[in-house]
Design a protein around this motif. Structure first.
Motif, PDB file in Angstrom:
ATOM      1  N   TYR A  23       7.440   2.682   6.548  1.00 35.69           N
ATOM      2  CA  TYR A  23       6.983   2.483   5.173  1.00 35.69           C
ATOM      3  C   TYR A  23       7.698   1.244   4.645  1.00 35.69           C
ATOM      4  O   TYR A  23       8.905   1.088   4.865  1.00 35.69           O
ATOM      5  CB  TYR A  23       7.375   3.649   4.273  1.00 35.69           C
ATOM      6  CG  TYR A  23       6.770   4.994   4.600  1.00 35.69           C
ATOM      7  CD1 TYR A  23       5.649   5.132   5.410  1.00 35.69           C
ATOM      8  CD2 TYR A  23       7.327   6.149   4.047  1.00 35.69           C
ATOM      9  CE1 TYR A  23       5.105   6.379   5.669  1.00 35.69           C
ATOM     10  CE2 TYR A  23       6.788   7.403   4.306  1.00 35.69           C
ATOM     11  CZ  TYR A  23       5.679   7.513   5.122  1.00 35.69           C
ATOM     12  OH  TYR A  23       5.156   8.761   5.368  1.00 35.69           O
ATOM     13  N   GLU A  38      -0.452   7.205  10.205  1.00 34.69           N
ATOM     14  CA  GLU A  38       0.198   7.825   9.039  1.00 34.69           C
ATOM     15  C   GLU A  38       0.954   9.090   9.433  1.00 34.69           C
ATOM     16  O   GLU A  38       1.715   9.620   8.634  1.00 34.69           O
ATOM     17  CB  GLU A  38      -0.866   8.147   7.984  1.00 34.69           C
ATOM     18  CG  GLU A  38      -1.838   9.239   8.413  1.00 34.69           C
ATOM     19  CD  GLU A  38      -3.167   9.218   7.664  1.00 34.69           C
ATOM     20  OE1 GLU A  38      -4.043   8.421   8.056  1.00 34.69           O
ATOM     21  OE2 GLU A  38      -3.323  10.011   6.728  1.00 34.69           O
ATOM     22  N   ASN A  93       5.128  -2.141  -7.120  1.00 35.37           N
ATOM     23  CA  ASN A  93       4.210  -1.955  -5.988  1.00 35.37           C
ATOM     24  C   ASN A  93       4.426  -0.596  -5.334  1.00 35.37           C
ATOM     25  O   ASN A  93       5.556  -0.187  -5.104  1.00 35.37           O
ATOM     26  CB  ASN A  93       4.465  -3.028  -4.924  1.00 35.37           C
ATOM     27  CG  ASN A  93       4.024  -4.400  -5.380  1.00 35.37           C
ATOM     28  OD1 ASN A  93       2.861  -4.626  -5.662  1.00 35.37           O
ATOM     29  ND2 ASN A  93       4.969  -5.318  -5.475  1.00 35.37           N
ATOM     30  N   ASP A  94       3.329   0.065  -5.007  1.00 40.06           N
ATOM     31  CA  ASP A  94       3.416   1.323  -4.270  1.00 40.06           C
ATOM     32  C   ASP A  94       3.846   1.058  -2.834  1.00 40.06           C
ATOM     33  O   ASP A  94       3.688  -0.048  -2.312  1.00 40.06           O
ATOM     34  CB  ASP A  94       2.047   2.013  -4.257  1.00 40.06           C
ATOM     35  CG  ASP A  94       1.743   2.653  -5.606  1.00 40.06           C
ATOM     36  OD1 ASP A  94       2.697   2.908  -6.356  1.00 40.06           O
ATOM     37  OD2 ASP A  94       0.549   2.877  -5.888  1.00 40.06           O
ATOM     38  N   ASN A 120       4.465 -10.339  -0.192  1.00 41.95           N
ATOM     39  CA  ASN A 120       4.725  -8.943   0.205  1.00 41.95           C
ATOM     40  C   ASN A 120       6.004  -8.765   1.014  1.00 41.95           C
ATOM     41  O   ASN A 120       6.560  -7.681   1.063  1.00 41.95           O
ATOM     42  CB  ASN A 120       3.552  -8.405   1.030  1.00 41.95           C
ATOM     43  CG  ASN A 120       2.289  -8.273   0.196  1.00 41.95           C
ATOM     44  OD1 ASN A 120       2.356  -8.139  -1.026  1.00 41.95           O
ATOM     45  ND2 ASN A 120       1.142  -8.336   0.842  1.00 41.95           N
ATOM     46  N   ILE A 122       3.652   1.042   1.165  1.00 39.37           N
ATOM     47  CA  ILE A 122       2.563   0.927   2.140  1.00 39.37           C
ATOM     48  C   ILE A 122       3.102   1.402   3.493  1.00 39.37           C
ATOM     49  O   ILE A 122       4.312   1.390   3.737  1.00 39.37           O
ATOM     50  CB  ILE A 122       1.984  -0.500   2.267  1.00 39.37           C
ATOM     51  CG1 ILE A 122       2.996  -1.423   2.926  1.00 39.37           C
ATOM     52  CG2 ILE A 122       1.518  -1.065   0.950  1.00 39.37           C
ATOM     53  CD1 ILE A 122       2.697  -1.647   4.376  1.00 39.37           C
TER      54      ILE A 122
END
Lengths: 292, 292
Positions: free
Chosen positions: B179, B173, B224-225, B44, B227
């Motif tokens: 991000y 959030e 990948n989205d 990641n 996070i």
């Protein structure tokens, strides 16, 4: 007519909402809300209904929007608003008057059965709009109560109005979604600052009047944390005219597009503005009171 | 020395990372990472460790920050940076040199055992900083790879560097969190645009060079989205020097404050800048290579 919701004054204050949030529990059609949903709406000032519009319906609406945005004659209208620092389309007002499809959607029973029930009367459209928050560079929108503006600048006397809106793209935690303060619709923030003439010409690009201070936002979030209105395209959200909301910018690679329809009770027709010297443009305060 | 990561050129391109992400699997102390954590970091480009610093430790750090921010002599230093449109403190650089407490934290085994293992060598601090994103009005930070700047403007030759950072407030959030694009550290965005002289004086307020286009961000998010790095105060995050990240503005009523420590391998000492005519200020590229 006395002003139950004074605002745009010398100093900010927080006053109680005078009006109910839910005006009726009588079902007015197949798609009305049950007791649990109404009670949730009453408490929070908003409610989210996933999967109301199908993928095909969403695609149709997006295609219609694309058509409108690319029509050179249409975009000359003052209902078509661009981003503060670019010419990119940010908002189309009154899509239900420019498009047969959005006109049909504005009368859809899946929306109207709920709206008429909540407002306890026949309703008409105060205005509608499509907001496009472009990927990567869409700007934030400061905290505000819609009703504060509609009251001060359009003359809606009571808080008997709401917004029903459809997500035309997914609304995620990353693409500049609406943040709401649950329960905030029960307080009214009387905002500081006298409305300048023709304020709406700037406020449609960047709202500066009718924006509560950080202290007011802190006060409203004492009882309830913020929530984000997230959902897949096709989700329907209804939020009370006075619920406090705002949205951050969109640095994500996905645009966020929503179609809003503002419904007002026919019992709550606009008077003279309560907090401005003259009315905003006609397209923001429609006068077609014929019940939908 | 040849440039393995050219950037700030006439056009943008995406090239492969040449260097490993994890340089060693040998444990270097009680707080080193296990196989699963290292593999997560490798895949990641970041990893989140909740509950590393206690509430008391966080309070102590916040008090230290408060003291530094209110010290009129200290804030005259060029390491103290204000918001683009106000004089509110946005960043303090090299808190570990201004504060005994943060100096101690920068050498804490809970951090160093992991960092030395990941970089497979002794390490030193390239710089450190505390970012305060104030409630209600903290501005967004555009997408970037830290390493792209450190390579182009500070001359770090290889990607053998990372940032370990501590949440001093909750990161939610809503309050302008980081991000990240998982996996993005395996690609290097060679950015468009020649670095202007003394770029850092502006880029510390608003980065404009070394910022990938929306197309690059779309490419990186294909697999990948996004996070969000969320956590309670006291959470430790380690992210690879080249992982793509950015953060939205903070319209929430809660500030977001994080303390960052940039570690570089002693095998990766700075050369001449690879993408700028001269070095940035010395405080951004420390030259105390003594191993921690």
């Amino acid at each position: 007519m006395s002003d139950l919701y004074p605002s745009r004054l010398e100093r900010e204050s927080i006053i109680d909402r005078v009006d109910p949030t839910v005006y009726s529990d009588v079902s007015v059609g197949e798609y009305s809300m049950d007791n649990i949903s109404r009670s949730e709406y009453e408490d929070n000032g908003y409610i989210v209904f996933p999967n109301i519009f199908s993928e095909d319906e969403v695609t149709e609406m997006l295609n219609e929007l694309k058509y409108m945005a690319s029509n050179e004659d249409l975009i000359k209208n003052e209902e078509f608003i661009t981003e503060p620092q670019s010419n990119q389309l940010r908002t189309i007002f009154n899509q239900h008057l420019f498009s047969t499809l959005f006109n049909k959607i504005s009368k859809d029973s899946r929306i109207l059965d709920k709206v008429k029930q909540l407002l306890g009367s026949d309703v008409y459209i105060h205005h509608s709009r499509i907001n496009i928050k472009p990927a990567y560079k869409g700007k934030s929108f400061p905290w505000h109560s819609d009703f504060e503006t509609w009251h001060c600048e359009d003359g809606l006397p009571r808080c008997r109005c709401l917004t029903a809106w459809i997500m035309l793209t997914d609304n995620t935690e990353f693409n500049g979604p609406l943040y709401l303060i649950p329960g905030s619709h029960k307080k009214y923030i009387s905002c500081k600052g006298f409305t300048p003439e023709d304020n709406y010409k700037n406020s449609l690009k960047k709202q500066e009047y009718g924006v509560p201070s950080i202290n007011a936002i802190k006060e409203l979030t004492k009882k309830n944390d913020l929530i984000g209105a997230y959902g897949k395209a096709g989700t329907l959200v209804i939020h009370d005219g006075n619920v406090m909301h705002g949205s951050p910018d969109n640095i994500s690679p996905e645009s966020r597009t929503n179609a809003f329809f503002v419904f007002n009770s026919v019992e709550n027709k606009p008077q003279k503005p309560f907090g401005a010297s003259k009315n905003r443009a006609e397209f923001l305060c429609l006068k077609d009171f014929k019940p939908l």
